[in-house]
Scaffold this motif. Structure first.
Motif, PDB file in Angstrom:
ATOM      1  N   PRO A 100       0.833  -1.218   0.000  1.00 35.24           N
ATOM      2  CA  PRO A 100       0.000   0.000   0.000  1.00 35.24           C
ATOM      3  C   PRO A 100       0.860   1.258   0.000  1.00 35.24           C
ATOM      4  O   PRO A 100       2.028   1.245   0.409  1.00 35.24           O
ATOM      5  CB  PRO A 100      -0.789  -0.133   1.299  1.00 35.24           C
ATOM      6  CG  PRO A 100       0.077  -0.943   2.190  1.00 35.24           C
ATOM      7  CD  PRO A 100       0.791  -1.927   1.296  1.00 35.24           C
TER       8      PRO A 100
ATOM      9  N   THR B 227       0.250   5.895   0.271  1.00 32.23           N
ATOM     10  CA  THR B 227      -0.644   7.028   0.525  1.00 32.23           C
ATOM     11  C   THR B 227      -0.035   8.284  -0.083  1.00 32.23           C
ATOM     12  O   THR B 227       1.175   8.510   0.013  1.00 32.23           O
ATOM     13  CB  THR B 227      -0.866   7.244   2.032  1.00 32.23           C
ATOM     14  OG1 THR B 227      -1.449   6.065   2.588  1.00 32.23           O
ATOM     15  CG2 THR B 227      -1.779   8.438   2.284  1.00 32.23           C
TER      16      THR B 227
ATOM     17  N   ALA C 242      -5.707   0.605  -7.831  1.00 30.45           N
ATOM     18  CA  ALA C 242      -6.809   0.595  -6.861  1.00 30.45           C
ATOM     19  C   ALA C 242      -6.862   1.891  -6.061  1.00 30.45           C
ATOM     20  O   ALA C 242      -6.999   1.884  -4.828  1.00 30.45           O
ATOM     21  CB  ALA C 242      -6.689  -0.621  -5.936  1.00 30.45           C
ATOM     22  N   LEU C 243      -6.737   3.008  -6.763  1.00 31.50           N
ATOM     23  CA  LEU C 243      -6.761   4.318  -6.101  1.00 31.50           C
ATOM     24  C   LEU C 243      -8.067   4.480  -5.340  1.00 31.50           C
ATOM     25  O   LEU C 243      -9.150   4.237  -5.874  1.00 31.50           O
ATOM     26  CB  LEU C 243      -6.599   5.429  -7.137  1.00 31.50           C
ATOM     27  CG  LEU C 243      -6.049   6.764  -6.634  1.00 31.50           C
ATOM     28  CD1 LEU C 243      -4.622   6.597  -6.132  1.00 31.50           C
ATOM     29  CD2 LEU C 243      -6.095   7.808  -7.749  1.00 31.50           C
ATOM     30  N   SER C 244      -7.971   4.904  -4.089  1.00 30.23           N
ATOM     31  CA  SER C 244      -9.147   4.915  -3.212  1.00 30.23           C
ATOM     32  C   SER C 244     -10.171   5.971  -3.588  1.00 30.23           C
ATOM     33  O   SER C 244     -11.376   5.815  -3.328  1.00 30.23           O
ATOM     34  CB  SER C 244      -8.700   5.152  -1.759  1.00 30.23           C
ATOM     35  OG  SER C 244      -8.024   6.406  -1.628  1.00 30.23           O
ATOM     36  N   CYS C 245      -9.727   7.074  -4.222  1.00 27.38           N
ATOM     37  CA  CYS C 245     -10.646   8.178  -4.523  1.00 27.38           C
ATOM     38  C   CYS C 245      -9.987   9.066  -5.571  1.00 27.38           C
ATOM     39  O   CYS C 245      -8.762   9.217  -5.588  1.00 27.38           O
ATOM     40  CB  CYS C 245     -10.953   8.983  -3.255  1.00 27.38           C
ATOM     41  SG  CYS C 245     -12.056  10.397  -3.496  1.00 27.38           S
TER      42      CYS C 245
ATOM     43  N   CYS D  56     -10.576  13.295  -3.710  1.00 31.02           N
ATOM     44  CA  CYS D  56     -10.254  13.529  -2.302  1.00 31.02           C
ATOM     45  C   CYS D  56      -8.886  14.206  -2.181  1.00 31.02           C
ATOM     46  O   CYS D  56      -8.015  14.011  -3.025  1.00 31.02           O
ATOM     47  CB  CYS D  56     -10.225  12.209  -1.533  1.00 31.02           C
ATOM     48  SG  CYS D  56     -11.798  11.291  -1.613  1.00 31.02           S
TER      49      CYS D  56
ATOM     50  N   VAL E 169      -5.244  10.388  -0.907  1.00 29.03           N
ATOM     51  CA  VAL E 169      -5.681   9.125  -1.512  1.00 29.03           C
ATOM     52  C   VAL E 169      -4.673   8.034  -1.175  1.00 29.03           C
ATOM     53  O   VAL E 169      -3.529   8.303  -0.781  1.00 29.03           O
ATOM     54  CB  VAL E 169      -5.819   9.264  -3.042  1.00 29.03           C
ATOM     55  CG1 VAL E 169      -6.900  10.271  -3.400  1.00 29.03           C
ATOM     56  CG2 VAL E 169      -4.489   9.650  -3.677  1.00 29.03           C
ATOM     57  N   SER E 170      -5.119   6.808  -1.352  1.00 32.84           N
ATOM     58  CA  SER E 170      -4.251   5.656  -1.116  1.00 32.84           C
ATOM     59  C   SER E 170      -4.477   4.630  -2.211  1.00 32.84           C
ATOM     60  O   SER E 170      -5.445   4.715  -2.973  1.00 32.84           O
ATOM     61  CB  SER E 170      -4.537   5.034   0.254  1.00 32.84           C
ATOM     62  OG  SER E 170      -5.896   4.604   0.330  1.00 32.84           O
ATOM     63  N   GLY E 171      -3.556   3.650  -2.296  1.00 36.08           N
ATOM     64  CA  GLY E 171      -3.679   2.614  -3.297  1.00 36.08           C
ATOM     65  C   GLY E 171      -2.731   1.483  -2.994  1.00 36.08           C
ATOM     66  O   GLY E 171      -2.087   1.441  -1.927  1.00 36.08           O
TER      67      GLY E 171
END
Length: 432
Positions: free
Chosen positions: A270, A272, A292-295, A298, A301-303
């Motif tokens: 992971p 951030t 798999a970017l979280s947003c 925003c 973000v994380s992935g």
């Protein structure tokens, strides 16, 4: 207008045509009317002969309106011939009177609204100014005019024959005006432009000249790098009137964004992204949406790092100005991310027919070489993209295709996304 009609019991035809007996020469074009008919029904007229008395003739039943070459008296003759070759003729005299001469001065001139000037008309005949607007005399050859708008003054001369001719003096009048510039005041983001327009034409001066495409036209554009106020002076080409106005461009500040340093992340780990923003930022947009970017909207973000990627964060502030920054996620260099099978089956069945590098986080394979057990080179390829079956080895050797099961040695050198050079080696078995 006179009509002639001749005929008798022994006549060929009733000659019946008409022509103006007198006319003025100016723009002369005199209509001809022909109502001639056979005296006896059925004995049709087959030939028409017109002589207009000015060395011109015609042979049609209905001639076009006729123009004479100048003032004079002309005798117009018509002869009609029927099917029996019997002919009858008649004529009429036409007097064309001269046109009066008239000339005005000046033909064209300019005035400022409220000013007066003299106009002069030259003619030997009766004179009348037909433009009855701010003129001190309608029958004088010298007149004083004071037009408030652009006006055409027409002088008309009439001679003793009733012929009329005219000449014109056009006076262009420059009136006071109020200068308007659009946009008068506006605000833009850095890098933006403003296209100006005005409500008048004339001679322009813009100051200062900073950022302007031109300082002497009515519609320049500006690409400022700071707030600025322009002073615009416009005057008419006659030097009658001028007006001044201003136009201000307010330059909004850009938002700021620092996406942070690039990160090297082990495969499938992971991460951030936490950029630093200016306080005026109101919206966020991330791209591309990989790993798999979280947003994508925003601030943080994380992935999960499965492929190396460069992310762009674009922000917008309360004035709709935009800024952006990039940050790169690099899959860490590791021999574990260089995968080659231990065996393959090049039998053209569409499954496991090629031997090639499978990688994660590598941008290029610098060198890929396969040797047989005696150290002979059987395959080599340089500087190619990984993960491409068609660029791998199909099992053929330089001495021909191998038969049965055989083992080979390979060496590989690759450049990972972080820029490091990684080397690896191993064996592979062909199974047939």
């Amino acid at each position: 207008l006179r009509t002639f009609r001749l005929g008798s019991a022994a006549a060929t035809a009733d000659l019946d045509f008409s022509f103006p007996l007198t006319a003025c020469f100016l723009n002369n074009s005199f209509p001809v009317s022909n109502n001639t008919a056979p005296f006896f029904a059925g004995e049709n007229i087959v030939r028409w002969e017109w002589d207009f008395g000015d060395n011109t003739t015609d042979n049609v039943q209905f001639p076009a309106p006729h123009s004479f070459p100048g003032p004079a008296t002309y005798r117009v003759l018509l002869q009609a011939t029927d099917i029996n070759n019997c002919a009858q003729k008649d004529s009429v005299s036409i007097t064309v009177h001269p046109t009066p001469q008239v000339s005005v001065f000046p033909k064209i001139d300019t005035l400022c609204a409220g000013q007066s000037m003299n106009l002069y008309a030259y003619t030997a005949d009766a004179l009348l100014w037909t433009t009855n607007y701010n003129i001190d005399c309608l029958t004088c050859d010298t007149v004083l005019v004071n037009p408030m708008v652009s006006t055409a003054y027409v002088a008309e001369a009439t001679n003793g024959f009733g012929c009329v001719n005219t000449d014109t003096s056009f006076i262009r009048v420059y009136a006071p005006f109020t200068l308007q510039v659009n946009p008068a005041d506006t605000s833009i983001c850095p890098g933006g432009s403003v296209q100006y327009s005005t409500n008048v034409n004339g001679i322009f001066t813009w100051s200062p000249s900073s950022f302007l495409s031109s300082t002497t036209i009515n519609n320049p554009f500006s690409i400022p790098d700071s707030s600025i106020t322009y002073t615009i002076i416009a005057s008419d080409s006659a030097g009658c009137y001028a007006d001044t106005t201003t136009a201000t461009i307010t330059l909004y500040p850009l938002p700021t964004v620092d996406a942070g340093p690039d990160q090297v992340i082990p495969f499938n780990n992971p991460f951030t992204l936490s950029p630093v923003y200016s306080p005026d930022v109101v919206s966020y947009q991330w791209s591309p949406a990989v790993n798999a970017l979280s947003c994508t909207t925003c601030p943080v973000v994380s992935g999960v790092a499965t492929v190396s990627a460069t992310y762009r964060i674009e922000v917008t502030n309360e004035n709709s100005c935009r800024a952006s920054d990039d940050v790169r996620i690099i899959v860490a260099c590791s021999q574990a991310n260089l995968n080659l099978p231990s065996a393959f089956t090049p039998n053209n069945d569409g499954r496991n027919d090629q031997f090639y590098p499978l990688t994660r986080g590598y941008s290029i394979i610098n060198r890929f070489i396969v040797f047989d057990r005696w150290g002979n080179k059987v395959f080599e390829r340089y500087n190619f993209a990984p993960n491409t079956p068609s660029l791998g080895w199909n099992g053929d050797t330089r001495d021909g295709q191998t038969s049965g099961t055989a083992a080979f040695v390979w060496i590989l050198e690759a450049t990972c996304d972080a820029g490091e050079l990684v080397q690896s080696k191993g064996t592979v078995t062909i199974i047939r």
